[in-house]
Design an enzyme around this catalytic site. Structure first.
Site, PDB file in Angstrom:
ATOM      1  N   ASN A 153       1.377   6.378  -5.515  1.00 32.85           N
ATOM      2  CA  ASN A 153       0.419   7.402  -5.054  1.00 32.85           C
ATOM      3  C   ASN A 153       1.099   8.593  -4.393  1.00 32.85           C
ATOM      4  O   ASN A 153       0.672   9.735  -4.568  1.00 32.85           O
ATOM      5  CB  ASN A 153      -0.660   6.784  -4.146  1.00 32.85           C
ATOM      6  CG  ASN A 153      -0.108   6.037  -2.968  1.00 32.85           C
ATOM      7  OD1 ASN A 153       1.046   5.604  -2.971  1.00 32.85           O
ATOM      8  ND2 ASN A 153      -0.914   5.872  -1.945  1.00 32.85           N
ATOM      9  N   GLY A 229       2.098  -0.943  -0.745  1.00 29.05           N
ATOM     10  CA  GLY A 229       1.293  -1.256  -1.930  1.00 29.05           C
ATOM     11  C   GLY A 229       0.072  -2.061  -1.553  1.00 29.05           C
ATOM     12  O   GLY A 229      -0.489  -1.869  -0.468  1.00 29.05           O
ATOM     13  N   GLU A 251       3.242  -2.086   4.327  1.00 30.65           N
ATOM     14  CA  GLU A 251       2.182  -1.084   4.499  1.00 30.65           C
ATOM     15  C   GLU A 251       1.226  -1.290   3.336  1.00 30.65           C
ATOM     16  O   GLU A 251       1.537  -0.946   2.207  1.00 30.65           O
ATOM     17  CB  GLU A 251       2.822   0.310   4.508  1.00 30.65           C
ATOM     18  CG  GLU A 251       1.953   1.336   5.179  1.00 30.65           C
ATOM     19  CD  GLU A 251       0.964   1.920   4.221  1.00 30.65           C
ATOM     20  OE1 GLU A 251      -0.115   1.308   4.040  1.00 30.65           O
ATOM     21  OE2 GLU A 251       1.259   2.964   3.655  1.00 30.65           O
ATOM     22  N   CYS A 285      -3.597   5.658   1.131  1.00 32.80           N
ATOM     23  CA  CYS A 285      -3.898   4.428   1.884  1.00 32.80           C
ATOM     24  C   CYS A 285      -4.736   4.740   3.121  1.00 32.80           C
ATOM     25  O   CYS A 285      -5.498   3.897   3.573  1.00 32.80           O
ATOM     26  CB  CYS A 285      -2.620   3.692   2.239  1.00 32.80           C
ATOM     27  SG  CYS A 285      -1.424   4.729   3.073  1.00 32.80           S
ATOM     28  N   GLU A 458       6.445   2.821   9.664  1.00 26.10           N
ATOM     29  CA  GLU A 458       7.319   3.812   9.038  1.00 26.10           C
ATOM     30  C   GLU A 458       7.053   5.099   9.784  1.00 26.10           C
ATOM     31  O   GLU A 458       5.908   5.432  10.054  1.00 26.10           O
ATOM     32  CB  GLU A 458       6.962   3.962   7.562  1.00 26.10           C
ATOM     33  CG  GLU A 458       7.130   2.675   6.810  1.00 26.10           C
ATOM     34  CD  GLU A 458       7.322   2.891   5.328  1.00 26.10           C
ATOM     35  OE1 GLU A 458       6.420   3.459   4.699  1.00 26.10           O
ATOM     36  OE2 GLU A 458       8.370   2.483   4.801  1.00 26.10           O
TER      37      GLU A 458
END
Ligand code: NAD
Length: 476
Positions: A153, A229, A251, A285, A458
Site C-alpha cells: 500500500n 501487513g 504493524e 492501515c 516504527e
C-alpha cells in the site's frame, strides 16, 4: 513489456540477479489490469546467499563509524529527492495511487532517512552510580541482521520506515518488498547503493512470500523481523519467530474510528475527512473508516460527505486530474464489493458509490449510512474507499464504539471541546490518536498499534530502539 521495468532483478551478495532458471511473477498496472513486467522470484539458493551476505555485512556495518552510516543515509535521502519523478512514476504505475501522493510518499521516505541519520548519533547508553574506580555502563547495540517484510500500500515509505532505523542502528537487512510493486522499491533501493552503502549490508529479494519468510525466519542469522501487513500473516510470522526467539515488530492494520462531535467545525471537518478517507483509495492501515457522528449533526454530515465523495475525480493515477486511483490489486475490489453488498443487504444505505468502476481495479468512493453492527464491514477492516457511518448520543456511547473491536491502531476525533480532547486521548484504546488532525505518521513519533493491531513502533526513537539490544558491562 515496459522498458521502465526491463531491469527487474534481485540484489543478492553484491550483484543484481535475474533469469538463470528462476521463476517469475507478473506485475500489473492496476489502472488497466495489463501485465507490465515480470519479477524474478528468489530461489532457496538466493536466500542462502542473501543470509550469508547479511551475516558478513552485519559485522562490517556494526563496526562502521556512525558519521559514515549517517552520511550514507543522508546521501540516499538526497538521491530520493533528486529521483522523485522517476520513482513516483513507477509507484503509480505499479500501485495505482495518484501521482501527487506517489511523489509525497517518496519525499516522505527521504525525510525518514534524514531523521534516522541524526538519531543514529544519539544511541547513548548510561553510566550507573558506582563506588570510585568502578564502572557499570549500559550500551545499546544493533540487534543483528534483520528481515524486513513490507506491504504494497505504501511500498516505498513502509520500506523506508524499516530500512532507515535498521541501517542507522548498524543492522544489516534482507528486504522483501511486495511482489506487486518491485520497480519502485528497486529504484528506491538503488539510492542506497548509489549513496555508497556497502553491497553486503542490504539485500533486496522478491519471491513467494511464505517461502521467503519461512526460509529467512528459520535461519539463525536473522535476529529481528519487521512485518507490516494483515493480522493473519502477522500471527503466522510471530509463530515462526518464536522458534528462534527472534525479536519481532508487527504493524497489522486497523479499523480506525472517527468520533465527530456536534461542537466541531463541520465544514472544516468534512473538508479534512473526505480526502483523507479516499487517500490511496482507502488502502491505508490508519485510514479513517468507522465514522460515529453525534446525532444533531448526523444528517448534515452525511449530506456533506456524500456531495464531496460524488465529486471526487477518480481515474488513472498518472493523470494529474485524478484525486483517487484504482485499488492496488485484483483482490481488493472483490473484497470490498462483498463487504458493501453484505452491509446493504443488512440495511445500510449507500449514499455515494457502492460499485466497482470501469476497467482496471477501480471501486467508487463509497459512503454507507446507518450501518448495523452485525454487518461484516463493522468488524473487518475494509482497506478500501468505503466510509461507514452511524450516529451516537453520548460521549460514553461514542467511546464504547471506538473501543469495540480487537483492533487498536489509529483513532480520530473532531471536537472543539478541550476537556473532551483530554478525556478522549486518555480513554481511546489505540496506538495513535489524532484529534482535529490526521497528521499521525511523522518520522519523529512512534507509529504502531495495540491489541491485534500489533506491537512495537516504527518511527521516533522507539523505532530506532526496536533495532537495538541492550548490554550491561560491569567493571570492578
Ligand atoms: P495478505 O494477508 O495475503 O497479505 C498481506 C501482506 O503480507 C502482503 O504484503 C503479502 O505480500 C504479505 N504476506 C502474505 N503472506 C506472507 C508470508 N507468509 N510471509 C511474509 N509476507 C506475507 O493480504 P493482501 O490481500 O495482500 O492484503 C489484504 C489485507 O492485508 C488488507 O485487508 C489489510 O488488512 C492488510 N494489509 C495491511 C497493511 C498495513 O499497512 N498494515 C498493508 C497491506 C495489507
Amino acid at each position: 513489456m515496459s522498458d521502465q521495468h526491463a531491469e527487474l532483478k534481485l540484489f543478492v551478495d553484491g550483484a543484481w540477479q535475474a533469469g538463470e532458471g528462476r521463476d517469475t511473477g507478473p506485475v500489473f498496472n492496476p489502472a488497466t489490469g495489463a501485465a507490465i513486467a515480470e519479477v524474478p522470484l528468489a530461489t532457496a539458493a538466493d536466500l542462502d546467499a542473501a543470509l550469508s551476505a547479511a551475516d558478513r555485512g552485519f559485522r562490517r556495518w556494526r563496526d562502521t563509524d556512525v558519521e559514515t552510516r549517517a552520511g550514507i543515509l543522508r546521501k540516499a535521502a538526497a538521491l530520493m529527492r533528486e529521483r522523485v519523478d522517476a520513482i513516483a512514476t513507477l509507484l503509480t504505475r505499479e500501485q495505482g495511487k495518484v501521482i501527487a501522493e506517489a511523489r509525497a510518499e517518496v519525499i516522505g521516505s527521504a525525510g525518514v532517512f534524514d531523521w534516522y541519520a541524526e538519531e543514529a548519533k544519539r544511541a547513548y547508553g548510561r553510566v550507573l552510580v558506582r563506588p570510585a574506580g568502578q564502572r557499570s555502563i549500559v550500551l545499546r547495540q544493533p540487534v543483528g541482521p534483520v528481515a524486513a517484510l513490507s506491504p504494497w500500500n505504501f511500498p516505498v515509505y513502509l520500506l523506508a520506515k524499516k530500512l532507515g532505523p535498521a541501517l542507522a542502528a548498524g543492522c544489516s537487512v534482507i528486504a522483501k518488498p511486495p511482489e506487486e510493486t518491485p520497480g519502485c522499491t528497486s529504484a528506491f533501493f538503488r539510492c542506497l547503493l548509489d549513496a555508497g552503502l556497502p553491497a553486503d549490508v542490504c539485500q533486496l529479494v522478491f519471491g513467494v512470500p511464505d517461502q521467503v519468510s519461512r526460509h529467512l525466519l528459520a535461519s539463525d542469522v536473522i535476529r529481528k523481523v519487521s512485518f507490516t501487513g494483515s493480522v493473519p500473516v502477522g500471527k503466522h510470522l510471530m509463530r515462526l519467530a518464536a522458534d528462534g526467539v527472534k525479536r519481532i515488530t508487527l504493524e497489522l492494520g486497523g479499523h480506525a474510528p472517527v468520533l465527530v462531535f456536534a461542537d466541531c467545525d463541520l465544514e472544516k471537518t468534512l473538508d479534512m475527512v473526505v480526502p483523507q478517507k479516499f487517500r490511496n483509495a482507502g488502502q491505508v492501515c490508519v485510514s479513517p473508516t468507522r465514522f460515529h457522528v453525534e446525532e444533531p449533526i448526523y444528517e448534515a454530515f452525511l449530506k456533506g460527505f456524500a456531495e464531496r465523495a460524488k465529486a471526487l475525480p477518480v481515474g488513472d493515477g498518472s493523470d494529474p486530474a485524478s484525486r483517487m486511483g484504482p485499488l492496488a490489486n485484483r483482490r481488493r475490489p472483490e473484497a470490498i464489493e462483498a463487504l458493501v453488498n453484505d452491509a446493504t443487504a443488512k440495511g445500510a444505505r449507500a449514499l455515494a458509490g457502492g460499485e466497482r468502476g470501469e476497467g482496471g481495479y477501480f471501486f467508487q468512493p463509497t459512503l454507507l449510512a446507518d450501518v448495523p453492527l452485525e454487518a461484516d464491514i463493522m468488524t473487518n477492516e475494509p482497506f478500501g474507499p468505503v466510509a461507514v457511518t452511524r450516529s451516537f448520543r453520548t460521549e460514553d456511547e461514542a467511546l464504547e464504539q471506538a473501543n469495540r473491536l480487537p483492533y487498536g491502531l489509529a483513532a480520530f476525533a473532531f471536537t472543539e471541546n478541550g476537556r473532551r480532547t483530554n478525556r478522549l486521548g486518555d480513554a481511546i484504546e489505540a496506538g495513535m490518536v489524532g484529534i482535529n488532525t490526521f497528521a499521525i505518521s511523522v518520522p519523529d513519533a512512534p507509529f504502531g498499534g495495540v491489541k491485534v493491531s500489533g506491537f512495537g513502533s516504527e518511527g521516533g526513537s522507539e523505532g530506532f530502539d526496536s533495532y537495538c539490544v541492550v548490554k550491561a558491562v560491569h567493571q570492578a
